[in-house]
Structure formats: structure tokens, C-alpha cells
Design a protein around this motif. Sequence first.
Motif, PDB file in Angstrom:
ATOM      1  N   GLN A   7       0.838  -1.204   0.000  1.00  0.00           N
ATOM      2  CA  GLN A   7       0.000   0.000   0.000  1.00  0.00           C
ATOM      3  C   GLN A   7       0.873   1.254   0.000  1.00  0.00           C
ATOM      4  OE1 GLN A   7      -3.545   0.608   0.029  1.00  0.00           O
ATOM      5  NE2 GLN A   7      -2.773   2.644  -0.283  1.00  0.00           N
ATOM      6  N   LYS A   8       1.854   1.288   0.883  1.00  0.00           N
ATOM      7  CA  LYS A   8       2.722   2.460   0.981  1.00  0.00           C
ATOM      8  C   LYS A   8       3.571   2.645  -0.272  1.00  0.00           C
ATOM      9  CE  LYS A   8       2.929   2.514   6.003  1.00  0.00           C
ATOM     10  NZ  LYS A   8       3.699   2.150   7.188  1.00  0.00           N
ATOM     11  N   LYS A   9       4.105   1.553  -0.795  1.00  0.00           N
ATOM     12  CA  LYS A   9       4.994   1.623  -1.958  1.00  0.00           C
ATOM     13  C   LYS A   9       4.258   2.047  -3.228  1.00  0.00           C
ATOM     14  CE  LYS A   9       8.250  -1.166  -4.625  1.00  0.00           C
ATOM     15  NZ  LYS A   9       8.881  -2.502  -4.766  1.00  0.00           N
ATOM     16  N   HIS A  10       3.026   1.580  -3.406  1.00  0.00           N
ATOM     17  CA  HIS A  10       2.334   1.761  -4.692  1.00  0.00           C
ATOM     18  C   HIS A  10       1.098   2.657  -4.626  1.00  0.00           C
ATOM     19  CE1 HIS A  10       4.952  -1.115  -6.604  1.00  0.00           C
ATOM     20  NE2 HIS A  10       4.691  -1.993  -5.663  1.00  0.00           N
ATOM     21  N   LYS A  11       0.870   3.315  -3.513  1.00  0.00           N
ATOM     22  CA  LYS A  11      -0.309   4.185  -3.407  1.00  0.00           C
ATOM     23  C   LYS A  11      -0.307   5.239  -4.507  1.00  0.00           C
ATOM     24  CE  LYS A  11      -3.010   6.917  -0.202  1.00  0.00           C
ATOM     25  NZ  LYS A  11      -3.168   7.389   1.173  1.00  0.00           N
ATOM     26  N   LYS A  12       0.852   5.816  -4.776  1.00  0.00           N
ATOM     27  CA  LYS A  12       0.952   6.854  -5.813  1.00  0.00           C
ATOM     28  C   LYS A  12       0.672   6.295  -7.217  1.00  0.00           C
ATOM     29  CE  LYS A  12       5.978   6.407  -6.335  1.00  0.00           C
ATOM     30  NZ  LYS A  12       5.990   5.080  -5.765  1.00  0.00           N
ATOM     31  N   ASP A  13       0.780   4.973  -7.360  1.00  0.00           N
ATOM     32  CA  ASP A  13       0.502   4.324  -8.638  1.00  0.00           C
ATOM     33  C   ASP A  13      -0.969   3.922  -8.771  1.00  0.00           C
ATOM     34  OD1 ASP A  13       3.284   4.385  -9.307  1.00  0.00           O
ATOM     35  OD2 ASP A  13       3.586   2.594  -8.079  1.00  0.00           O
ATOM     36  N   GLY A  14      -1.775   4.262  -7.766  1.00  0.00           N
ATOM     37  CA  GLY A  14      -3.198   3.955  -7.821  1.00  0.00           C
ATOM     38  C   GLY A  14      -3.587   2.645  -7.164  1.00  0.00           C
ATOM     39  N   LEU A  15      -2.695   2.060  -6.357  1.00  0.00           N
ATOM     40  CA  LEU A  15      -3.044   0.821  -5.665  1.00  0.00           C
ATOM     41  C   LEU A  15      -3.865   1.122  -4.416  1.00  0.00           C
ATOM     42  CD1 LEU A  15      -2.755  -2.274  -5.276  1.00  0.00           C
ATOM     43  CD2 LEU A  15      -0.734  -1.772  -3.881  1.00  0.00           C
ATOM     44  N   VAL A  16      -4.910   0.325  -4.224  1.00  0.00           N
ATOM     45  CA  VAL A  16      -5.703   0.359  -3.004  1.00  0.00           C
ATOM     46  C   VAL A  16      -5.657  -1.040  -2.408  1.00  0.00           C
ATOM     47  CG1 VAL A  16      -8.004   0.642  -2.021  1.00  0.00           C
ATOM     48  CG2 VAL A  16      -7.250   2.151  -3.860  1.00  0.00           C
ATOM     49  N   VAL A  17      -5.225  -1.141  -1.167  1.00  0.00           N
ATOM     50  CA  VAL A  17      -5.264  -2.411  -0.446  1.00  0.00           C
ATOM     51  C   VAL A  17      -6.449  -2.344   0.505  1.00  0.00           C
ATOM     52  CG1 VAL A  17      -4.084  -3.928   1.177  1.00  0.00           C
ATOM     53  CG2 VAL A  17      -2.773  -2.786  -0.631  1.00  0.00           C
ATOM     54  N   LEU A  18      -7.338  -3.300   0.349  1.00  0.00           N
ATOM     55  CA  LEU A  18      -8.524  -3.394   1.191  1.00  0.00           C
ATOM     56  C   LEU A  18      -8.489  -4.743   1.895  1.00  0.00           C
ATOM     57  CD1 LEU A  18     -11.258  -2.339   2.154  1.00  0.00           C
ATOM     58  CD2 LEU A  18     -12.262  -3.349   0.105  1.00  0.00           C
ATOM     59  N   VAL A  19      -8.405  -4.713   3.199  1.00  0.00           N
ATOM     60  CA  VAL A  19      -8.396  -5.928   3.993  1.00  0.00           C
ATOM     61  C   VAL A  19      -9.815  -6.112   4.540  1.00  0.00           C
ATOM     62  CG1 VAL A  19      -7.364  -7.069   5.976  1.00  0.00           C
ATOM     63  CG2 VAL A  19      -5.962  -5.618   4.513  1.00  0.00           C
ATOM     64  N   ALA A  20     -10.413  -7.239   4.176  1.00  0.00           N
ATOM     65  CA  ALA A  20     -11.808  -7.493   4.521  1.00  0.00           C
ATOM     66  C   ALA A  20     -11.873  -8.514   5.654  1.00  0.00           C
ATOM     67  CB  ALA A  20     -12.565  -7.987   3.295  1.00  0.00           C
ATOM     68  N   ASP A  21     -12.323  -8.078   6.808  1.00  0.00           N
ATOM     69  CA  ASP A  21     -12.399  -8.920   7.999  1.00  0.00           C
ATOM     70  C   ASP A  21     -13.586  -9.870   7.886  1.00  0.00           C
ATOM     71  OD1 ASP A  21     -11.717  -9.791  10.591  1.00  0.00           O
ATOM     72  OD2 ASP A  21     -13.110  -8.374  11.492  1.00  0.00           O
ATOM     73  N   VAL A  22     -13.316 -11.171   8.019  1.00  0.00           N
ATOM     74  CA  VAL A  22     -14.352 -12.208   7.896  1.00  0.00           C
ATOM     75  C   VAL A  22     -14.141 -13.280   8.965  1.00  0.00           C
ATOM     76  CG1 VAL A  22     -14.627 -11.856   5.406  1.00  0.00           C
ATOM     77  CG2 VAL A  22     -13.013 -13.576   6.221  1.00  0.00           C
ATOM     78  N   MET A  23     -15.139 -14.105   9.145  1.00  0.00           N
ATOM     79  CA  MET A  23     -15.052 -15.319   9.954  1.00  0.00           C
ATOM     80  C   MET A  23     -14.650 -15.072  11.416  1.00  0.00           C
ATOM     81  SD  MET A  23     -13.346 -17.757   7.004  1.00  0.00           S
ATOM     82  CE  MET A  23     -13.509 -19.292   7.910  1.00  0.00           C
ATOM     83  N   GLU A  24     -15.044 -13.940  11.956  1.00  0.00           N
ATOM     84  CA  GLU A  24     -14.762 -13.669  13.375  1.00  0.00           C
ATOM     85  C   GLU A  24     -15.808 -14.364  14.244  1.00  0.00           C
ATOM     86  OE1 GLU A  24     -12.105 -12.322  14.430  1.00  0.00           O
ATOM     87  OE2 GLU A  24     -11.355 -11.149  12.752  1.00  0.00           O
ATOM     88  N   SER A  25     -15.440 -14.712  15.467  1.00  0.00           N
ATOM     89  CA  SER A  25     -16.385 -15.383  16.362  1.00  0.00           C
ATOM     90  C   SER A  25     -17.487 -14.437  16.832  1.00  0.00           C
ATOM     91  CB  SER A  25     -15.661 -15.984  17.564  1.00  0.00           C
ATOM     92  OG  SER A  25     -14.978 -14.989  18.286  1.00  0.00           O
ATOM     93  N   LYS A  26     -17.163 -13.148  16.944  1.00  0.00           N
ATOM     94  CA  LYS A  26     -18.159 -12.142  17.318  1.00  0.00           C
ATOM     95  C   LYS A  26     -18.270 -11.130  16.182  1.00  0.00           C
ATOM     96  CE  LYS A  26     -17.235 -12.342  22.277  1.00  0.00           C
ATOM     97  NZ  LYS A  26     -16.753 -11.599  23.444  1.00  0.00           N
ATOM     98  N   PRO A  27     -19.491 -10.841  15.708  1.00  0.00           N
ATOM     99  CA  PRO A  27     -19.641  -9.851  14.652  1.00  0.00           C
ATOM    100  C   PRO A  27     -19.205  -8.465  15.122  1.00  0.00           C
ATOM    101  CG  PRO A  27     -21.792 -10.702  15.349  1.00  0.00           C
ATOM    102  CD  PRO A  27     -20.743 -11.404  16.146  1.00  0.00           C
TER     103      PRO A  27
END
Length: 127
Positions: A35-55
Motif C-alpha cells: 500500500q505504501k509503496k504503490h499508493k501513488k501508482d493507484g493501488l488500493v489495499v482493502l483488507v476485509a475482515d471475515v469469519m470472526e467469532s463475534k460480529p
Amino acid sequence: KVTDRSLKGKTVIIDFWASWCGPCRQASPVMDALQKKHKKDGLVVLVADVMESKPGPAAAQKYLKEHKYSFQMAYDADKVHTAWGAMGVPTIVLIDKKGVVRFTAAEFNDKTKKGLENSLAVHLKKK
């Protein structure tokens, strides 16, 4: 807020992740560095939280705060995870600027990291 419109024309990495997942935690610093290295190149890193024991966002927000990561986090993304056919975590997806999936992995290790970085290098350069 992340929307289809806000991601249009960008290269996107989606990392389906869970706070209790060891390989997911190994991937986090790599995702942050990309994300830090390529943000200027238009990269978006999206981390999607799933499968947690508590919503809810509590576990992921605590993790983000502890590590001060720069990527964006989506919470309670289980429906999206399932809709995409993902079976577990981590599941990593690279989508190019035209919306085409260019890389997927259902694990995180050195091979995954190298494959993601190589695919990213190719697709960030394409107009």
C-alpha cells in the motif's frame, strides 16, 4: 468509505482476513508495505475482515490500532467472502484497473508474496 465508484480505475488488492488467522497476520505487513509503496501508482489495499467469532469491528480495529497499518479495513465482510466463492482465510485477490481479476491465492507464504508482487508489477504499469 469504499465503494465501486471510489475503486474505479484503480488496482485493488482484497485480502480476506481474520484476526485469529496466523497466515493472515503474516500477510498484514506485506499488504501495508505494498500500500505504501504503490499508493501513488493507484493501488488500493482493502483488507476485509471475515469469519470472526463475534460480529463487529472490535477485533480488527484493535489489531489495526496496535500495528498502525495504512490499509483500509472492511468489517463483517462474510457475505462478500462467500459470494466470491472464498472458502477460508487468507484469500487474496488482485484486481486490475479494468476490474479484471489477475491473481488469487487461498494461502499466504513466500510463493504467494512473490506471485502477488510479480502480478502487481505487471498490472500497475498497464494503462
